[in-house]
Design a protein around this motif. Structure first.
Motif, short mmCIF file in Angstrom:
data_model
loop_
_atom_site.label_atom_id
_atom_site.label_comp_id
_atom_site.label_asym_id
_atom_site.label_seq_id
_atom_site.Cartn_x
_atom_site.Cartn_y
_atom_site.Cartn_z
N SER A 70 -12.46 26.38 13.04
CA SER A 70 -12.00 27.63 13.32
C SER A 70 -10.11 27.49 12.96
O SER A 70 -9.49 28.87 12.41
N GLN A 89 -17.98 33.99 12.41
CA GLN A 89 -19.49 33.56 12.62
C GLN A 89 -19.89 35.03 13.17
O GLN A 89 -21.14 35.39 12.57
N ASP A 128 -14.99 30.90 8.06
CA ASP A 128 -15.71 30.11 9.23
C ASP A 128 -17.05 30.67 9.89
O ASP A 128 -17.40 30.70 10.59
N GLU A 129 -18.00 29.02 9.05
CA GLU A 129 -18.89 29.32 9.48
C GLU A 129 -19.71 30.30 9.33
O GLU A 129 -20.53 30.89 10.78
MG MG Z 1 -15.19 26.75 15.17
#
Ligand code: MG
Ligand code: ATP
Lengths: 259, 230, 291
Positions: free
Chosen positions: C45, C91, C170-171
């Motif tokens: 991140s 996320q 980010d994911e």
């Molecule tokens: Mg992360």
């Protein structure tokens, strides 16, 4: 807890089509006139011959009457009982019950105060029932209301119903685990923590990510913002607003003049 | 110019995003308290929270908007009371800057100062708009005082001085407890995080004391109220 | 042309005892898809925030080294400028909703309004972003009344509409159910076909293997491995450092120990590679070529 975003009811009507600022000016004119005039019956007249017809032109008459009634009935009962019995200037007894006596001046005072509050609350209702909050905010932003302020207001309107929903979930969950929300005062005071704790901390942790998200979308860009929503405004409405402004000034002026 | 700059610094993005959450906290806790039939309002916890973390101006704005939004979606009766909420946020913010938010007993002082402010500011509104009798339960006390020969303003003012301290001390303590429960890393992202730096002792101890004092206070007040009204 | 260049970056969060990123150097060419993998707390991140300018501008802290985002030196610039070059999607789909808009259509307009884009252009761009993310039918809905996968695509559209050169993810599917995950990856696939430059942190190795041109594995803030998906994703170092590996790699490694997978064949990271690998020498040659 009811979760609701706003009072707004979408309809096609003359009042819906008015520019939000015109409606806002109308609201303040009603309130200022009602509060500054010393004519006893004026607030009553304003309500029945101004606000009620407006609400029906706006096709929200039923909701208007229902909501006004619901919001103000408890206050009115309270006001009448307390003022008619305890109004300091009360001298003319109308009827006596045990040690209490209902005084004419108290009833009159309660009526005037009550109808003024009625005008205040119900004129806002006309605005709120016929104006979507985001329309109101876009229009005010266009006229110079800081974007940050508009952001705060509209996002609050969305967060409250979510949090009410979460609160209901938490209340149900804690109750099913045996939390006593009905018992004696100690128990009820003790119940506050397990309800409030998860709610508050849960919503506070989101703050940082939401700040990142709006910054990623140029929230602080120094340029002048534009608006997706187009809001109509006419020369006639501008004139109308000037007229309302004059009315307000006249009402305040006459109040100062006469007292 | 310096003032405006310092105000601007208080309104960073974190502040702007915190304020809506704080207003929602005011509203929803206010409603839960009604649901639990507790003898307090506790509807300014979010306002105090913002005042401490983001300064008096942000606190004042949070209070004002709380009332406006309460008026917009729940009850337009809330509109005229906005100056009270405004001053609660403002005074709480200055108390925090003055270091009165660093341990539980100092927070009690903050609560008292907020209460006095609220009492004074709400009196003219209650008197001129509502003739002294509002829809809240405390109006019974006002009526009682009126009956015993007090004049209107002093009856309303005395009522407020009786009622406000318990509520506002409890409010300040709950806000303090919340802040003690947040991580330092999280708090450090707000413009006035230094207000919340505690002096000594563990944060969890301070949290527990604050909550305990708040609960005891509310229960005592309720008992007094119940015995007074028979 | 390089869209992202990072030279000897070391970064430490304020109030943190040690750096979250240590001596990172990498370049991302236009149109390239770079995936970042690593265990929890490895710094994925943080790297994403750096690539989008939030480090150092939002998180502050101490940054050493140089970060060039679309040619702009990050430390010399500010966030308002940098978000025009790099868009960030992270996320939690729920927290990416601006909160101030009542419909999806208005929500996507939020960034454009802030940039002062004229209404006509705004509408054209929004329609394009809606189509690209497959949510044209959601325009009138409230952004809160959507599934996670739909919300995440709204978040993607809200960023794409601002037309950044670099997309930082980010994911993006870590909090979504399988259907939502699929929906989002479909959009990402469409974006790669259009030649978007993408930096994506991801722990779903199979997806990384499918999309990435290049993979970086982070460990405790440092670059542990860098290379093609075939090299990095099947490295024996990954499980040692707590990074997940693909189940196909796992199976093939077991098979190798049992003599069922040739020592000369690359270990597979995706199902397709595994099938071909188990399918014999011809297929294995193809796998090697592909890797
Ligand atoms: Mg992360
Ligand atoms: N705001 C912050 N302040 C201080 N330290 C932080 C902050 N955010 C992350 N860290 C620390 O930096 C390191 C790297 O964190 P990062 O979030 O980049 O890892 P990650 O690879 O994304 O992990 P995850 O898989 O959990 O998402 C961790 O040790 C973490 O504790």
């Amino acid at each position: 807890m009811r979760n609701r975003l706003s009072f707004y009811i979408p309809r096609q009507s003359l009042i819906h089509d008015l520019n939000p600022l015109t409606k806002l000016a109308l609201v303040f004119t009603f309130i200022i006139v009602a509060f500054s005039s010393s004519w006893y019956w004026l607030p009553t007249i304003l309500f029945f011959f101004g606000l009620v017809p407006l609400s029906f032109i706006g096709k929200v008459g039923k909701a208007f009457l229902r909501t006004t009634f619901r919001l103000l009935l408890p206050l009115f009962i309270f006001l009448f009982v307390m003022q008619s019995l305890f109004y300091p200037g009360g001298v003319t007894p109308l009827l006596s019950l045990w040690i209490f006596s209902v005084k004419l001046e108290g009833v009159q005072f309660a009526y005037l105060t009550g109808t003024r509050i009625l005008v205040m609350v119900s004129s806002f209702l006309v605005l709120l029932l016929t104006t979507h909050p985001s329309t109101l905010m876009s229009d005010l932003t266009r006229r110079g209301l800081p974007g940050a302020l508009a952001y705060i207001i509209t996002s609050t309107l969305q967060i409250i119903p979510q949090m009410q929903g979460k609160a209901n979930t938490i209340i149900d969950a804690q109750r099913s685990r045996g939390l006593d929300t009905e018992g004696n005062l100690f128990k009820r005071a003790g119940a506050l923590l397990p309800l409030v704790g998860p709610l508050v901390f849960g919503s506070l942790v989101d703050v940082e990510e939401r700040a990142i998200a709006i910054e990623a979308r140029a929230f602080n860009a120094p340029c002048k913002k534009t608006s997706l929503i187009e809001i109509s405004d006419t020369g006639f409405e501008t004139a109308l607003r000037w007229f309302f402004l004059l009315l307000m000034l006249a009402a305040i002026g006459s109040r100062i003049w006469l007292s | 110019m310096k003032l405006i700059d310092s105000i601007k610094k208080d309104f960073n993005t974190m502040t702007l995003v915190l304020i809506p959450v704080a207003i929602a906290i005011n509203v929803v806790i206010g409603q839960i308290v009604v649901l639990l039939r507790l003898p307090v309002y506790l509807d300014s916890i979010g306002t105090v929270l913002v005042a401490v973390l983001c300064g008096p101006w942000a606190g004042a704005l949070t209070g004002t908007l709380s009332n406006i939004i309460w008026g917009l979606i729940i009850d337009p009766n809330a509109f005229p009371w906005f100056p009270v909420a405004l001053f609660i946020g403002f005074v709480a913010g200055w108390c925090a800057i003055g270091g009165l938010f660093k341990s539980w007993w100092k927070v009690v002082i903050t609560g008292i100062l907020i209460a006095f402010t609220a009492a004074i500011v709400s009196t003219p509104i209650a008197v001129y708009l509502y003739g002294g009798i509002t829809a809240s339960g405390s109006s019974f006390i006002t009526a009682f005082l009126l009956q015993s020969g007090r004049d209107l303003v002093s009856a309303v003012l005395s009522t407020n001085f009786l009622v406000e301290p318990v509520d506002k001390i409890a409010t300040a303590l709950v806000a303090f407890a919340i802040i003690q429960g947040l991580s330092t890393r999280y708090i450090s992202r707000f413009p006035r995080s230094e207000n919340a730096a505690q002096e000594k002792g563990k944060r969890s101890t301070q949290l527990i004391i604050a909550i305990a004092v708040a609960v005891v206070l509310v229960v005592i007040a309720a008992t007094v109220l119940v015995t007074m009204l028979g | 042309m390089a869209i992202l260049t990072i030279n000897n970056l070391t970064y430490q969060y304020p109030s943190s005892p040690q750096p979250a990123l240590k001596d990172i150097s990498l370049t991302l060419e236009s149109g390239e898809f770079l995936a970042v993998i690593g265990a929890n707390g490895a710094g994925k991140s943080s790297l994403c925030y750096t690539a989008a300018g939030f480090i150092p501008h939002f998180f502050r802290g101490e940054l050493n080294g140089q970060v060039l985002i679309d040619g702009v030196d990050s430390s010399q610039s500010n966030l308002n400028e940098l978000v025009l070059h790099a868009g960030l999607v992270f996320q939690n789909p729920f927290n990416q909703i601006s909160g101030s808009k009542f419909t999806v259509y208005e929500e996507i307009a939020f960034g454009l309004e802030n940039l002062g884009i004229a209404r006509e252009e705004m509408k054209a761009r929004i329609d394009e972003a809606l189509a690209l993310t497959n949510i044209a039918d959601l325009g009138k809905r409230s952004p809160y009344a959507l599934s996670g996968g739909q919300q995440q695509r709204v978040a993607l559209a809200s960023i794409l509409v601002m037309q950044p050169k670099l997309l930082v993810l980010d994911e993006p599917t870590s909090q979504l159910d399988p259907i939502g995950t699929q929906e989002v990856f479909q959009v990402i696939r469409a974006m790669t076909k259009r030649g978007m430059t993408i930096l994506m942190a991801e722990h779903k190795i199979e997806q990384v293997a499918e999309f990435a041109d290049r993979v970086i594995a982070l460990d405790a803030g440092e670059i542990l491995l860098e290379g093609t998906p075939g090299e990095v994703l099947t490295s024996p170092l990954l499980p040692e450092r707590g990074v997940g590996i693909s189940r196909y790699t796992q199976v093939a490694r077991r098979a190798q120990a049992m003599g069922l997978w040739s020592k000369q064949t690359h270990l597979p990271a995706t199902l397709a590679q595994a099938v071909r690998g188990f399918g014999g020498a011809d297929a294995a040659q193809e796998v090697n070529d592909a890797a």
